[in-house]
Design a protein around this motif. Structure first.
Motif, PDB file in Angstrom:
ATOM      1  N   PRO A 148      -8.973  -6.704  15.995  1.00  0.00           N
ATOM      2  CA  PRO A 148      -8.085  -6.080  14.840  1.00  0.00           C
ATOM      3  C   PRO A 148      -8.768  -6.350  13.344  1.00  0.00           C
ATOM      4  N   GLY A 149      -9.277  -7.215  13.196  1.00  0.00           N
ATOM      5  CA  GLY A 149      -9.831  -7.643  12.007  1.00  0.00           C
ATOM      6  C   GLY A 149     -11.281  -7.209  11.656  1.00  0.00           C
ATOM      7  N   VAL A 150     -11.993  -6.422  12.538  1.00  0.00           N
ATOM      8  CA  VAL A 150     -13.090  -5.886  12.459  1.00  0.00           C
ATOM      9  C   VAL A 150     -13.467  -4.388  12.606  1.00  0.00           C
ATOM     10  N   THR A 151     -14.257  -3.572  11.811  1.00  0.00           N
ATOM     11  CA  THR A 151     -14.788  -2.267  12.016  1.00  0.00           C
ATOM     12  C   THR A 151     -15.998  -2.212  12.039  1.00  0.00           C
ATOM     13  N   TYR A 152     -16.439  -1.128  12.734  1.00  0.00           N
ATOM     14  CA  TYR A 152     -17.946  -1.031  12.916  1.00  0.00           C
ATOM     15  C   TYR A 152     -18.673   0.038  12.348  1.00  0.00           C
ATOM     16  N   HIS A 153     -19.529   0.144  11.761  1.00  0.00           N
ATOM     17  CA  HIS A 153     -20.080   1.187  10.784  1.00  0.00           C
ATOM     18  C   HIS A 153     -21.836   1.426  11.328  1.00  0.00           C
ATOM     19  N   GLY A 154     -22.148   2.614  11.591  1.00  0.00           N
ATOM     20  CA  GLY A 154     -23.507   3.061  11.757  1.00  0.00           C
ATOM     21  C   GLY A 154     -24.274   3.012  10.332  1.00  0.00           C
ATOM     22  N   PHE A 155     -25.412   3.064  10.434  1.00  0.00           N
ATOM     23  CA  PHE A 155     -26.192   2.983   9.129  1.00  0.00           C
ATOM     24  C   PHE A 155     -26.618   4.443   8.738  1.00  0.00           C
ATOM     25  N   LYS A 156     -26.278   4.448   7.265  1.00  0.00           N
ATOM     26  CA  LYS A 156     -26.572   5.804   6.528  1.00  0.00           C
ATOM     27  C   LYS A 156     -28.265   5.744   6.092  1.00  0.00           C
ATOM     28  N   GLY A 157     -28.918   6.950   6.762  1.00  0.00           N
ATOM     29  CA  GLY A 157     -30.259   6.948   6.677  1.00  0.00           C
ATOM     30  C   GLY A 157     -31.011   6.231   7.951  1.00  0.00           C
ATOM     31  N   ALA A 158     -31.912   5.456   7.581  1.00  0.00           N
ATOM     32  CA  ALA A 158     -32.732   4.837   8.547  1.00  0.00           C
ATOM     33  C   ALA A 158     -32.175   3.630   9.269  1.00  0.00           C
ATOM     34  N   SER A 159     -31.973   3.571  10.495  1.00  0.00           N
ATOM     35  CA  SER A 159     -31.162   2.654  11.170  1.00  0.00           C
ATOM     36  C   SER A 159     -32.002   1.381  11.552  1.00  0.00           C
ATOM     37  N   LEU A 160     -31.386   0.265  11.761  1.00  0.00           N
ATOM     38  CA  LEU A 160     -31.987  -0.789  12.411  1.00  0.00           C
ATOM     39  C   LEU A 160     -32.061  -0.927  14.072  1.00  0.00           C
ATOM     40  N   GLN A 161     -33.052  -1.113  14.803  1.00  0.00           N
ATOM     41  CA  GLN A 161     -33.052  -1.026  16.181  1.00  0.00           C
ATOM     42  C   GLN A 161     -33.346  -2.392  16.642  1.00  0.00           C
ATOM     43  N   THR A 162     -32.888  -2.515  17.736  1.00  0.00           N
ATOM     44  CA  THR A 162     -33.342  -3.820  18.747  1.00  0.00           C
ATOM     45  C   THR A 162     -33.395  -3.202  19.985  1.00  0.00           C
ATOM     46  N   ASP A 163     -34.331  -3.734  20.895  1.00  0.00           N
ATOM     47  CA  ASP A 163     -34.515  -3.319  22.219  1.00  0.00           C
ATOM     48  C   ASP A 163     -34.267  -4.166  23.093  1.00  0.00           C
ATOM     49  N   VAL A 164     -33.438  -3.646  24.224  1.00  0.00           N
ATOM     50  CA  VAL A 164     -32.941  -4.536  25.398  1.00  0.00           C
ATOM     51  C   VAL A 164     -34.153  -4.354  26.471  1.00  0.00           C
ATOM     52  N   ALA A 165     -34.473  -5.459  26.919  1.00  0.00           N
ATOM     53  CA  ALA A 165     -35.556  -5.541  27.822  1.00  0.00           C
ATOM     54  C   ALA A 165     -35.690  -6.565  28.905  1.00  0.00           C
ATOM     55  N   ILE A 166     -36.408  -6.369  29.962  1.00  0.00           N
ATOM     56  CA  ILE A 166     -36.333  -7.126  31.109  1.00  0.00           C
ATOM     57  C   ILE A 166     -37.699  -7.991  31.259  1.00  0.00           C
ATOM     58  N   ALA A 167     -37.735  -9.471  31.360  1.00  0.00           N
ATOM     59  CA  ALA A 167     -38.806 -10.170  31.321  1.00  0.00           C
ATOM     60  C   ALA A 167     -39.362 -10.629  32.605  1.00  0.00           C
ATOM     61  N   TRP A 168     -40.327 -10.962  33.114  1.00  0.00           N
ATOM     62  CA  TRP A 168     -40.747 -11.505  34.308  1.00  0.00           C
ATOM     63  C   TRP A 168     -41.996 -12.395  34.356  1.00  0.00           C
ATOM     64  N   ARG A 169     -42.232 -13.350  35.135  1.00  0.00           N
ATOM     65  CA  ARG A 169     -43.608 -13.932  34.861  1.00  0.00           C
ATOM     66  C   ARG A 169     -44.696 -12.905  35.365  1.00  0.00           C
TER      67      ARG A 169
END
Length: 293
Positions: free
Chosen positions: A254-275
Motif C-alpha cells: 500500500p505504500g509503494v507505486t511502480y513506474h516505467g521509464f519515460k524514454g530509454a529504459s534500464l534493463q536487467t537480464d535473467v539468466a541461468i548459469a552452470w559449470r
C-alpha cells in the motif's frame, strides 16, 4: 556370496519345486540343484528339505528366505537408481536462485516443468545473493543458478539468458510524482536512492548507480537495503526511491507505486548459469528442457 545364488534360492523357495523354478529361471534343473547345494555349503546348513514332490524350507531356510528377498530388492533398487542417475531421471539437483529472480515467473515455471517430467529427481533450492551462488556453483554445492546480469563473476561459467527484463521505479505512494505512469530519473534528482548491496548483483549495481549518477540523482544521499526485495519496504517507509526488476512489481504494498521509464529504459537480464564441461545427466536434462522451452 554371489547374488545369483540368492536369486536361484528365492525362485526355488517360491515355487517349492526345482523343476518349476528352473523353468522360470530359464535354466535346466541339474545346474540349479548344484547351485543350491553350493549355497547351502557356503551357509553351512541345509536351507531346503527335499521331498518326493518338491521341497520345503527348513527353519534356517525360512529366515534366510526373508533376508534374501530384502537383499535382492535392495540390489534391484540400487541398480535402477544408478541407471536412473546415469540417464538423468533420478538423483538430486541443487538449484540456486537470487532473491529478485524468485519473483520472475519463468524461473519457477521451468523448475516446475522439470519436476513434472522427472518426479524422481529431488530438487534442493537455495536462495542467496550472487556472490554466494557463484561460489557455491564453483565448489559444486550447486548444479545450476538463476542469476541477474550483468555480473562479472558469471564469466567463469556457461550462461544463457532467459529473459531481458526492464527495471521499474518504485516510489513511496505519497511522493509528488506517485500519480505519474512514466518517469525520468532526472525527475528524482532530489529524492534519495535506495541501493541494494553491491555483492547482491555487482554488474547490476554498477548499472543502476551509473545511470542514476548521469541523471543527476544526488548520490551522496543514498540508503542501502539488505536485498532488492527489502528495498521496497524502505520505499514504503519513506526513505526514497528504488529501481527493481519489473517482475517484482507483483509485490503489492500500500505504500509503494511502480513506474516505467519515460524514454530509454534500464534493463536487467535473467539468466541461468552452470559449470563448464558439466557431465551430470541430471543437469543436462534440465538444460535440454530449458532449450526446448
Amino acid at each position: 556370496m554371489e547374488l545369483r545364488y540368492l536369486r536361484y534360492f528365492v525362485a526355488v523357495a517360491r515355487a517349492r519345486h526345482f523343476t518349476k523354478a528352473a523353468k522360470e529361471l530359464g535354466i535346466s534343473q541339474p545346474p540349479l540343484s548344484q547351485q543350491i547345494q553350493r549355497l547351502e555349503r557356503e551357509v553351512g546348513t541345509p536351507l531346503l528339505r527335499r521331498l518326493t514332490r518338491g521341497v520345503e524350507l527348513t527353519e534356517a531356510g525360512e529366515a534366510f528366505y526373508e533376508d534374501a528377498c530384502q537383499i535382492l530388492a535392495l540390489s534391484d533398487a540400487a541398480l535402477e537408481k544408478t541407471k536412473g542417475i546415469a540417464r538423468g531421471v533420478n538423483g538430486r539437483l541443487a538449484i540456486g536462485i537470487t532473491s529478485s529472480d524468485a519473483f520472475h515467473p519463468q524461473v519457477f515455471t521451468l523448475i516446475h516443468q522439470y519436476q513434472q517430467q522427472f518426479p524422481e529427481v529431488t530438487i534442493h533450492q537455495i536462495e542467496a545473493n550472487m556472490a554466494t551462488l557463484m561460489t557455491a556453483l564453483s565448489e559444486a554445492e550447486l548444479d545450476i543458478a538463476f542469476v541477474r546480469l550483468p555480473c562479472e563473476s558469471t564469466k567463469a561459467f556457461n550462461v544463457r539468458i532467459i529473459d531481458e527484463e526492464p527495471m521499474v521505479i518504485a516510489l513511496n505512494s505519497q511522493h509528488p510524482l506517485a500519480d505519474e505512469t512514466l518517469l525520468q530519473l532526472e525527475q528524482l534528482h532530489n529524492t534519495p536512492l535506495i541501493l541494494f548491496p553491491r555483492e547482491v548483483a555487482p554488474g547490476l549495481f554498477e548499472r543502476v548507480y551509473n545511470n542514476c549518477h548521469r541523471a543527476g540523482v544526488n548520490m551522496t544521499r543514498t540508503y542501502q537495503a539488505s536485498q532488492l526485495s527489502s528495498s521496497l519496504s524502505m520505499v514504503a517507509a519513506g526513505f526514497g526511491f528504488a529501481l527493481v526488476p519489473q517482475s517484482m512489481s507483483c509485490i503489492v504494498h500500500p505504500g509503494v507505486t511502480y513506474h516505467g521509464f519515460k524514454g530509454a529504459s534500464l534493463q536487467t537480464d535473467v539468466a541461468i548459469a552452470w559449470r563448464r564441461f558439466e557431465r551430470s545427466r541430471t543437469v543436462k536434462r534440465f538444460l535440454d528442457m530449458f532449450n526446448a522451452s
